[in-house]
Scaffold this motif. Structure first.
Motif, PDB file in Angstrom:
ATOM      1  N   HIS A   1       0.854  -1.177   0.000  1.00 50.31           N
ATOM      2  CA  HIS A   1       0.000   0.000   0.000  1.00 50.31           C
ATOM      3  C   HIS A   1       0.901   1.242   0.000  1.00 50.31           C
ATOM      4  CE1 HIS A   1      -3.694  -2.172   0.493  1.00 50.31           C
ATOM      5  NE2 HIS A   1      -3.225  -2.813   1.554  1.00 50.31           N
ATOM      6  N   PHE A   2       0.448   2.289  -0.662  1.00 49.68           N
ATOM      7  CA  PHE A   2       1.315   3.459  -0.810  1.00 49.68           C
ATOM      8  C   PHE A   2       1.693   4.090   0.533  1.00 49.68           C
ATOM      9  CE2 PHE A   2       2.464   7.817  -1.996  1.00 49.68           C
ATOM     10  CZ  PHE A   2       3.465   7.522  -2.903  1.00 49.68           C
ATOM     11  N   PRO A   3       0.775   4.225   1.505  1.00 46.54           N
ATOM     12  CA  PRO A   3       1.192   4.776   2.810  1.00 46.54           C
ATOM     13  C   PRO A   3       2.318   3.969   3.442  1.00 46.54           C
ATOM     14  CG  PRO A   3      -1.190   4.805   2.635  1.00 46.54           C
ATOM     15  CD  PRO A   3      -0.691   4.012   1.460  1.00 46.54           C
ATOM     16  N   THR A   4       2.284   2.651   3.283  1.00 44.13           N
ATOM     17  CA  THR A   4       3.354   1.809   3.817  1.00 44.13           C
ATOM     18  C   THR A   4       4.659   2.070   3.064  1.00 44.13           C
ATOM     19  OG1 THR A   4       1.724   0.113   4.355  1.00 44.13           O
ATOM     20  CG2 THR A   4       4.045  -0.570   4.305  1.00 44.13           C
ATOM     21  N   TYR A   5       4.547   2.200   1.756  1.00 42.02           N
ATOM     22  CA  TYR A   5       5.709   2.515   0.918  1.00 42.02           C
ATOM     23  C   TYR A   5       6.327   3.836   1.348  1.00 42.02           C
ATOM     24  CZ  TYR A   5       8.315   3.504  -3.415  1.00 42.02           C
ATOM     25  OH  TYR A   5       9.283   3.795  -4.330  1.00 42.02           O
ATOM     26  N   LEU A   6       5.463   4.868   1.550  1.00 42.75           N
ATOM     27  CA  LEU A   6       5.956   6.185   1.938  1.00 42.75           C
ATOM     28  C   LEU A   6       6.621   6.134   3.309  1.00 42.75           C
ATOM     29  CD1 LEU A   6       6.106   9.159   1.105  1.00 42.75           C
ATOM     30  CD2 LEU A   6       3.908   9.518   2.222  1.00 42.75           C
ATOM     31  N   LYS A   7       6.073   5.350   4.224  1.00 41.80           N
ATOM     32  CA  LYS A   7       6.660   5.209   5.552  1.00 41.80           C
ATOM     33  C   LYS A   7       8.038   4.563   5.460  1.00 41.80           C
ATOM     34  CE  LYS A   7       5.714   3.359  10.176  1.00 41.80           C
ATOM     35  NZ  LYS A   7       4.749   2.615  11.019  1.00 41.80           N
ATOM     36  N   LYS A   8       8.159   3.535   4.635  1.00 37.94           N
ATOM     37  CA  LYS A   8       9.457   2.882   4.456  1.00 37.94           C
ATOM     38  C   LYS A   8      10.457   3.851   3.826  1.00 37.94           C
ATOM     39  CE  LYS A   8       7.979  -1.962   4.020  1.00 37.94           C
ATOM     40  NZ  LYS A   8       8.921  -2.504   5.034  1.00 37.94           N
ATOM     41  N   PHE A   9       9.997   4.628   2.855  1.00 42.39           N
ATOM     42  CA  PHE A   9      10.871   5.625   2.230  1.00 42.39           C
ATOM     43  C   PHE A   9      11.329   6.650   3.261  1.00 42.39           C
ATOM     44  CE2 PHE A   9      11.418   9.825   0.328  1.00 42.39           C
ATOM     45  CZ  PHE A   9      12.401   9.565  -0.612  1.00 42.39           C
TER      46      PHE A   9
ATOM     47  N   HIS B   1       6.688  13.517   1.569  1.00 42.33           N
ATOM     48  CA  HIS B   1       6.106  13.661   0.227  1.00 42.33           C
ATOM     49  C   HIS B   1       7.030  14.485  -0.673  1.00 42.33           C
ATOM     50  CE1 HIS B   1       2.590  12.540   2.607  1.00 42.33           C
ATOM     51  NE2 HIS B   1       2.013  12.154   1.473  1.00 42.33           N
ATOM     52  N   ASP B   2       7.532  15.598  -0.133  1.00 41.49           N
ATOM     53  CA  ASP B   2       8.401  16.461  -0.930  1.00 41.49           C
ATOM     54  C   ASP B   2       9.704  15.759  -1.273  1.00 41.49           C
ATOM     55  OD1 ASP B   2       9.317  19.079  -2.051  1.00 41.49           O
ATOM     56  OD2 ASP B   2      10.740  18.949  -0.391  1.00 41.49           O
ATOM     57  N   LEU B   3      10.304  15.100  -0.298  1.00 43.04           N
ATOM     58  CA  LEU B   3      11.564  14.400  -0.545  1.00 43.04           C
ATOM     59  C   LEU B   3      11.375  13.264  -1.544  1.00 43.04           C
ATOM     60  CD1 LEU B   3      14.517  14.358   0.191  1.00 43.04           C
ATOM     61  CD2 LEU B   3      13.980  12.904   2.156  1.00 43.04           C
ATOM     62  N   LEU B   4      10.244  12.579  -1.474  1.00 42.83           N
ATOM     63  CA  LEU B   4       9.957  11.539  -2.460  1.00 42.83           C
ATOM     64  C   LEU B   4       9.797  12.141  -3.846  1.00 42.83           C
ATOM     65  CD1 LEU B   4       9.298   8.653  -3.318  1.00 42.83           C
ATOM     66  CD2 LEU B   4       6.922   9.045  -2.590  1.00 42.83           C
ATOM     67  N   SER B   5       9.118  13.267  -3.937  1.00 41.80           N
ATOM     68  CA  SER B   5       8.936  13.928  -5.238  1.00 41.80           C
ATOM     69  C   SER B   5      10.266  14.266  -5.878  1.00 41.80           C
ATOM     70  CB  SER B   5       8.099  15.200  -5.069  1.00 41.80           C
ATOM     71  OG  SER B   5       6.807  14.913  -4.612  1.00 41.80           O
ATOM     72  N   GLN B   6      11.189  14.835  -5.085  1.00 36.93           N
ATOM     73  CA  GLN B   6      12.490  15.211  -5.636  1.00 36.93           C
ATOM     74  C   GLN B   6      13.322  13.972  -5.972  1.00 36.93           C
ATOM     75  OE1 GLN B   6      12.050  18.125  -6.299  1.00 36.93           O
ATOM     76  NE2 GLN B   6      10.570  18.654  -4.701  1.00 36.93           N
ATOM     77  N   THR B   7      13.174  12.913  -5.190  1.00 40.18           N
ATOM     78  CA  THR B   7      13.890  11.668  -5.483  1.00 40.18           C
ATOM     79  C   THR B   7      13.391  11.051  -6.781  1.00 40.18           C
ATOM     80  OG1 THR B   7      14.140  11.269  -3.101  1.00 40.18           O
ATOM     81  CG2 THR B   7      14.565   9.412  -4.560  1.00 40.18           C
ATOM     82  N   ILE B   8      12.083  11.159  -7.023  1.00 37.19           N
ATOM     83  CA  ILE B   8      11.513  10.654  -8.278  1.00 37.19           C
ATOM     84  C   ILE B   8      12.130  11.381  -9.471  1.00 37.19           C
ATOM     85  CG2 ILE B   8       9.402  10.575  -9.669  1.00 37.19           C
ATOM     86  CD1 ILE B   8       7.886  10.085  -7.025  1.00 37.19           C
TER      87      ILE B   8
ATOM     88  N   PHE C   1      26.193  23.375  -0.500  1.00 35.05           N
ATOM     89  CA  PHE C   1      24.978  24.126  -0.174  1.00 35.05           C
ATOM     90  C   PHE C   1      24.021  23.210   0.598  1.00 35.05           C
ATOM     91  CE2 PHE C   1      25.244  27.075  -4.153  1.00 35.05           C
ATOM     92  CZ  PHE C   1      26.366  27.678  -3.606  1.00 35.05           C
ATOM     93  N   LEU C   2      23.206  23.810   1.442  1.00 34.07           N
ATOM     94  CA  LEU C   2      22.272  23.033   2.247  1.00 34.07           C
ATOM     95  C   LEU C   2      21.182  22.408   1.373  1.00 34.07           C
ATOM     96  CD1 LEU C   2      21.792  25.443   5.289  1.00 34.07           C
ATOM     97  CD2 LEU C   2      23.223  23.383   5.178  1.00 34.07           C
ATOM     98  N   THR C   3      20.910  21.125   1.602  1.00 30.93           N
ATOM     99  CA  THR C   3      19.821  20.444   0.885  1.00 30.93           C
ATOM    100  C   THR C   3      18.515  20.471   1.676  1.00 30.93           C
ATOM    101  OG1 THR C   3      20.401  18.322   1.883  1.00 30.93           O
ATOM    102  CG2 THR C   3      21.453  18.864  -0.226  1.00 30.93           C
ATOM    103  N   HIS C   4      18.575  20.818   2.957  1.00 33.16           N
ATOM    104  CA  HIS C   4      17.400  20.882   3.840  1.00 33.16           C
ATOM    105  C   HIS C   4      16.669  19.534   3.902  1.00 33.16           C
ATOM    106  CE1 HIS C   4      18.045  25.194   3.879  1.00 33.16           C
ATOM    107  NE2 HIS C   4      17.917  25.244   2.573  1.00 33.16           N
ATOM    108  N   THR C   5      17.413  18.457   3.752  1.00 32.88           N
ATOM    109  CA  THR C   5      16.787  17.135   3.725  1.00 32.88           C
ATOM    110  C   THR C   5      15.953  16.865   4.975  1.00 32.88           C
ATOM    111  OG1 THR C   5      18.635  16.301   2.403  1.00 32.88           O
ATOM    112  CG2 THR C   5      17.238  14.665   3.491  1.00 32.88           C
ATOM    113  N   HIS C   6      16.490  17.205   6.136  1.00 29.65           N
ATOM    114  CA  HIS C   6      15.801  16.897   7.397  1.00 29.65           C
ATOM    115  C   HIS C   6      14.575  17.767   7.622  1.00 29.65           C
ATOM    116  CE1 HIS C   6      18.307  20.333   8.347  1.00 29.65           C
ATOM    117  NE2 HIS C   6      17.668  20.495   9.496  1.00 29.65           N
ATOM    118  N   LEU C   7      14.444  18.855   6.865  1.00 24.82           N
ATOM    119  CA  LEU C   7      13.297  19.752   7.018  1.00 24.82           C
ATOM    120  C   LEU C   7      12.179  19.462   6.010  1.00 24.82           C
ATOM    121  CD1 LEU C   7      15.204  23.135   7.561  1.00 24.82           C
ATOM    122  CD2 LEU C   7      14.154  21.676   9.309  1.00 24.82           C
ATOM    123  N   ARG C   8      12.470  18.673   5.012  1.00 31.35           N
ATOM    124  CA  ARG C   8      11.485  18.393   3.970  1.00 31.35           C
ATOM    125  C   ARG C   8      10.501  17.322   4.434  1.00 31.35           C
ATOM    126  NH1 ARG C   8      13.046  20.462  -1.029  1.00 31.35           N
ATOM    127  NH2 ARG C   8      15.197  21.251  -1.075  1.00 31.35           N
ATOM    128  N   SER C   9       9.273  17.440   3.976  1.00 35.59           N
ATOM    129  CA  SER C   9       8.285  16.401   4.257  1.00 35.59           C
ATOM    130  C   SER C   9       8.644  15.141   3.466  1.00 35.59           C
ATOM    131  CB  SER C   9       6.887  16.869   3.854  1.00 35.59           C
ATOM    132  OG  SER C   9       6.786  16.979   2.436  1.00 35.59           O
TER     133      SER C   9
END
Length: 531
Positions: free
Chosen positions: A22-30, A324-331, A314-322
């Motif tokens: 399920h996608f929520p499970t996928y997002l949690k694992k990500f 969903h946002d981090l997954l979008s950029q990874t895609i 330069f700062l990537t702000h990885t720890h501040l991103r949601s």
């Protein structure tokens, strides 16, 4: 819906059809993943199943003919500017020399109507060199004869940026004057301060972009140098790039050979040009990032030695991103990697694929927050965006909604000038976009938090300064009217008067009238749109 959301939803739709989780499970694992490489590997597994959404570029005469027909409609309606864009699109998509010759011929007619005689002559020669039909040549020859008698000086669409003399050059910062230095503390991180008193209007730095891309909607700027050009030439293979001349086309080959056939797959709205800038930066720096340590700290003494290493810190702000946002950029980064791996020769040789994955994601995250807008000014003094660039020194300036430094674009070069008198030891600030003069506090804070992940605590934000209405004084109105056509000589004359007034008046942070007029003058020296 944002561009990132669009690809995120498309990936989600694919995921729902093809994945057992399920996608929520996928997002949690990500979200539980700790490294960029782990994120890339986790997401990339699914990209092996979605090749059908990526379309590879191809020139077709049918598309070129359609663009030319649309251009003819505009032309016969006396809308020569839109006709010009259509004929350029025809030139970009033409596959055969016969269709290309007709497109050049038609564009030369539009250029003539726009009084761009030199450009018209160049396109006439291009049409003839590509075998322009004999029965149409008399019109072309007559057009050439008319243009040849016109006495037209070569157009300059921006003044050369000022040069920093050797006596003023900063020994530690390649692009800066010795009136500034880089310092670091806990509160501000690395930032820029004045080493002496700086006068309003004085140059602090002159920096060229490490890499830059044009906006999606421009067909009159070179994709290599971003210079304004109304008769650009196309890439021989793809339908996505234009160049002001053969020299820029040849210079771009070092990176464009890899992006050439895949840019079309990245032309949809969800890969905005800040993300294309990330890809271009990685391609331009092909031989620099292989051994680049993105985790180590760097001293000021190392600053000028390697610009890409500076950018990679330069700062990537990885720890501040949601998640969903981090997954979008990874895609998006996975999309870049997939296309480079499967449709280019970029990975041939000694490329470490894991390192490439990491760098692609790092640069996507960096460019989303650190790309700097490149602008030009029209004859009615309006500012328009023509692209974005990545700059190593400019990014060290912290933000203020009432900045004491302003950036002016000359091609892809930024000239930083003092917007206030700056005292020795005072921090130098740029605006990251929001400004108290035209945006209220809530809007500014929302933009800065969304893109740059911080709450601004500059004086205008702490004191909630009101926005500034348009200038109503006779002096301001008269000066703007005099500068209305963006005339260089008029701007030079006015500049001396305005600088004298500024020195006598010593404008404060909120005294915006003189500073606004100075901004107009300095902008006129930079990129200027003609038609």
């Amino acid at each position: 819906m944002t561009q990132a959301d669009d690809i995120y939803l498309r990936f989600s739709a694919h995921f729902a059809k093809n994945h057992s989780l399920h996608f929520p499970t996928y997002l949690k694992k990500f979200g539980a993943l700790k490294t960029h490489l782990d994120r890339m590997n986790f997401v990339f597994t699914d990209f092996e199943k979605v090749d059908s959404i990526f379309k590879i570029d191809e020139k077709t005469d049918a598309a070129a003919v359609e663009h030319r027909k649309k251009g003819n409609i505009f032309y016969h309606s006396d809308d020569y500017r839109n006709a010009l864009d259509c004929y350029t699109a025809s030139i970009m998509t033409a596959k055969s020399v016969e269709v290309l010759a007709l497109a050049y011929g038609n564009r030369s007619a539009a250029l003539l109507k726009l009084n761009l005689y030199r450009e018209c002559l160049t396109d006439i020669e291009r049409a003839l060199q590509n075998g322009y039909p004999d029965d149409l040549k008399p019109k072309l020859i007559a057009r050439r004869q008319y243009c040849e008698v016109q006495q037209v000086e070569p157009k300059k669409y921006y003044q050369p940026p000022p040069k920093i003399s050797e006596s003023e050059r900063n020994p530690l910062i390649q692009s800066a004057k010795n009136c500034v230095k880089i310092v670091k503390n806990v509160e501000w991180g690395r930032h820029v301060v004045a080493t002496r008193d700086i006068k309003i209007g004085e140059v602090l730095a002159v920096e060229s972009a490490y890499a830059s891309v044009t906006s999606e909607d421009t067909s009159v700027h070179c994709h290599e140098c971003l210079d304004l050009c109304y008769n650009p030439i196309p890439c021989d293979k793809c339908t996505q790039t234009l160049y002001c001349n053969a020299a820029c086309k040849d210079k771009a080959f070092s990176y464009h050979q890899y992006e050439c056939l895949i840019l079309f797959a990245l032309s949809s709205k969800f890969v905005r040009f800040a993300k294309r800038l990330a890809l271009k930066t990685v391609l331009v720096a092909r031989n620099e990032w292989k051994n680049c340590d993105t985790d180590s700290d760097r001293s000021e003494e190392e600053y000028h030695s390697d610009r890409f290493k500076e950018i990679s810190h330069f700062l990537t702000h990885t720890h501040l991103r949601s998640k969903h946002d981090l997954l979008s950029q990874t895609i998006v980064a996975c999309q870049f990697y997939y296309l480079l791996k499967n449709h280019t020769s970029f990975l041939n040789g000694d490329i470490n694929e894991d390192r490439l994955k990491e760098v692609l994601l790092i640069m996507v995250l960096i460019c989303m927050s650190h790309a700097i807008v490149i602008c030009e000014q029209s004859s009615d003094l309006k500012i328009g965006q023509i692209g974005e660039g990545i700059f190593s020194f400019c990014d060290l300036f912290n933000h203020s909604c009432c900045p004491n430094v302003m950036g002016y674009n000359h091609g892809t070069t930024i000239v930083l000038r003092a917007n206030n008198a700056i005292k020795k030891g005072e921090q130098c600030f740029l605006s990251y976009g929001p400004n108290y003069m035209n945006s209220n506090l809530d809007v500014r804070q929302q933009i800065l938090m969304k893109i740059h992940f911080f709450t601004c605590k500059c004086r205008p934000c702490q004191e909630n300064w009101p926005t500034v209405p348009e200038m109503e004084s006779l002096f301001s109105a008269w000066t703007e009217w005099q500068l209305k056509n963006a005339d260089i000589n008029q701007a030079k004359n006015k500049l001396q008067q305005l600088l004298k007034i500024a020195e006598e008046k010593d404008p404060t942070a909120r005294d915006s009238e003189i500073k606004n007029l100075l901004r107009i003058c300095f902008s006129i020296f930079g990129n200027r749109r003609q038609i």
